[in-house]
Design an enzyme around this catalytic site. Structure first.
Site, PDB file in Angstrom:
ATOM      1  N   GLY A 140      -8.971   6.226  18.441  1.00 46.15           N
ATOM      2  CA  GLY A 140     -10.332   6.098  18.955  1.00 46.15           C
ATOM      3  C   GLY A 140     -11.089   7.410  18.861  1.00 46.15           C
ATOM      4  O   GLY A 140     -10.559   8.478  19.204  1.00 46.15           O
ATOM      5  N   HIS A 145      -8.833   0.223  23.944  1.00 39.07           N
ATOM      6  CA  HIS A 145      -7.556   0.072  23.232  1.00 39.07           C
ATOM      7  C   HIS A 145      -7.534  -1.243  22.440  1.00 39.07           C
ATOM      8  O   HIS A 145      -7.082  -1.300  21.298  1.00 39.07           O
ATOM      9  CB  HIS A 145      -6.384   0.021  24.224  1.00 39.07           C
ATOM     10  CG  HIS A 145      -6.209   1.247  25.056  1.00 39.07           C
ATOM     11  ND1 HIS A 145      -6.443   1.273  26.410  1.00 39.07           N
ATOM     12  CD2 HIS A 145      -5.807   2.505  24.732  1.00 39.07           C
ATOM     13  CE1 HIS A 145      -6.181   2.473  26.886  1.00 39.07           C
ATOM     14  NE2 HIS A 145      -5.802   3.250  25.892  1.00 39.07           N
TER      15      HIS A 145
HETATM   16  P1  AMP Z   1      -4.676   6.674  25.265  1.00 34.54           P
HETATM   17  O1  AMP Z   1      -3.933   5.504  25.826  1.00 34.54           O
HETATM   18  O2  AMP Z   1      -5.685   7.248  26.183  1.00 34.54           O
HETATM   19  O3  AMP Z   1      -3.752   7.698  24.642  1.00 34.54           O
HETATM   20  O4  AMP Z   1      -5.527   6.090  24.060  1.00 34.54           O
HETATM   21  C1  AMP Z   1      -4.915   5.414  23.002  1.00 34.54           C
HETATM   22  C2  AMP Z   1      -5.905   5.258  21.882  1.00 34.54           C
HETATM   23  O5  AMP Z   1      -7.025   4.504  22.339  1.00 34.54           O
HETATM   24  C3  AMP Z   1      -6.458   6.609  21.406  1.00 34.54           C
HETATM   25  O6  AMP Z   1      -6.576   6.586  19.992  1.00 34.54           O
HETATM   26  C4  AMP Z   1      -7.793   6.665  22.078  1.00 34.54           C
HETATM   27  O7  AMP Z   1      -8.736   7.472  21.407  1.00 34.54           O
HETATM   28  C5  AMP Z   1      -8.207   5.205  22.063  1.00 34.54           C
HETATM   29  N1  AMP Z   1      -9.226   4.961  23.075  1.00 34.54           N
HETATM   30  C6  AMP Z   1      -9.198   5.334  24.383  1.00 34.54           C
HETATM   31  N2  AMP Z   1     -10.346   5.000  25.003  1.00 34.54           N
HETATM   32  C7  AMP Z   1     -11.127   4.407  24.058  1.00 34.54           C
HETATM   33  C8  AMP Z   1     -12.437   3.853  24.062  1.00 34.54           C
HETATM   34  N3  AMP Z   1     -13.182   3.849  25.155  1.00 34.54           N
HETATM   35  N4  AMP Z   1     -12.914   3.326  22.913  1.00 34.54           N
HETATM   36  C9  AMP Z   1     -12.171   3.338  21.782  1.00 34.54           C
HETATM   37  N5  AMP Z   1     -10.927   3.846  21.710  1.00 34.54           N
HETATM   38  C10 AMP Z   1     -10.404   4.385  22.821  1.00 34.54           C
END
Ligand code: AMP
Length: 278
Positions: free
Chosen positions: A148, A37
């Site tokens: 991401g 994130h």
């Molecule tokens: P989430 O909190 O899981 O909804 O993720 C929020 C954002 O962070 C989304 O755009 C995800 O794709 C991105 N994200 C989650 N894990 C990763 C990671 N390991 N590397 C890069 N971006 C990520």
């Protein structure tokens, strides 16, 4: 960093920025933040005068009540990480603020995109994602929004949503951040037991193996070996190699190809993917 829980106060605050010619970079999240994130926040901070992050565990994108209940919450640590990374505004609403008329996401049809892979195994998931992203974009009105590639299919769904709704936003897709041993960072990783954390390593190991052998082995050969390796340690939902732009069959070696994985490690569902020929 300023914290808003209320839409009206947030929009009032954000309203003056576009008039001053200042761009807003937006990073929507569900919290339990990690360096994946934070890499999005840092990228947003490089290209925008104002960085807005949202933390909202969106109930309409969970197809299992238990998954929603168990979703990790670490708001104190999240705030510290965001401040350190240069985030200016955190939007942290309650569900009633985001869905005053009740928790509902209308069905969306982005063709096959919403019915295959994540769409097939998590019915309604992308309806919820599309709905919350739409609401958040209408509230924040960002110039750029950061997602991401870890959630590969989600990036494609958001792209389709932006096109359909004609949102004037530039989407920036950011690379997957991994732990030193290769495991893709995920908020769900904190729920893995030590034993399952070990087993989960087979995911990135197999994806890297597929990338290394993509030019030498056929797709059926790659998938056969990958399925065997993964199924030894995990309950596989899908492992496939598809055209990275359409998520349909790869028909020529020149096409950009991506391997997509989802499966269960104990009671934790993990996803990962890898571009095979970039
Ligand atoms: P989430 O909190 O899981 O909804 O993720 C929020 C954002 O962070 C989304 O755009 C995800 O794709 C991105 N994200 C989650 N894990 C990763 C990671 N390991 N590397 C890069 N971006 C990520």
């Amino acid at each position: 960093m300023l914290l808003f829980k209320n839409i009206r106060e947030l929009t009032q605050y954000l309203g003056s920025f576009p008039q001053q010619g200042k761009s807003i970079g937006f990073v929507p999240t569900m919290g339990a933040l990690h360096q994946g994130h934070i890499s999005l926040i840092r990228q947003a901070a490089e290209s925008n005068e104002l960085v807005v992050c949202s933390i909202f565990i969106n109930p309409t994108q969970f197809n299992q009540a238990s998954d929603l209940e168990k979703y990790p919450k670490t708001i104190g640590n999240d705030v510290l990480l965001l401040e350190e990374a240069g985030c200016h505004v955190l939007f942290y609403p309650e569900a009633a603020e985001m869905y005053p008329e009740g928790l509902y996401a209308p069905p969306r049809n982005f063709g096959k995109l919403t019915t295959i892979y994540e769409g097939a195994f998590r019915p309604g998931h992308f309806d919820g994602v599309a709905e919350v992203v739409k609401r958040l974009f209408n509230i924040v009105q960002p110039n750029r929004a950061y997602f991401g590639l870890k959630d590969y299919q989600q990036c494609m769904v958001v792209q389709a949503l932006v096109k359909e709704e004609k949102f004037p936003v530039d989407l920036v897709f950011c690379p997957t951040m991994r732990e030193a041993d290769g495991l893709a960072m995920s908020s769900r990783n904190r729920r893995l037991s030590q034993d399952d954390r070990e087993k989960a390593l087979i995911i990135s190991k197999t994806l890297f193996w597929m990338k290394n052998h993509y030019s030498r082995l056929s797709i059926p050969e790659l998938l056969k070996k990958a399925e065997t390796e993964l199924s030894n340690k995990l309950k596989v939902e899908y492992i496939d190699i598809v055209n990275a732009e359409t998520l349909e069959q790869v028909t020529t070696p020149e096409q950009k190809a991506v391997a997509l994985f989802a499966g269960w490690c104990g009671d934790v569902r993990l996803i990962d993917n890898m571009l095979l020929n970039e």
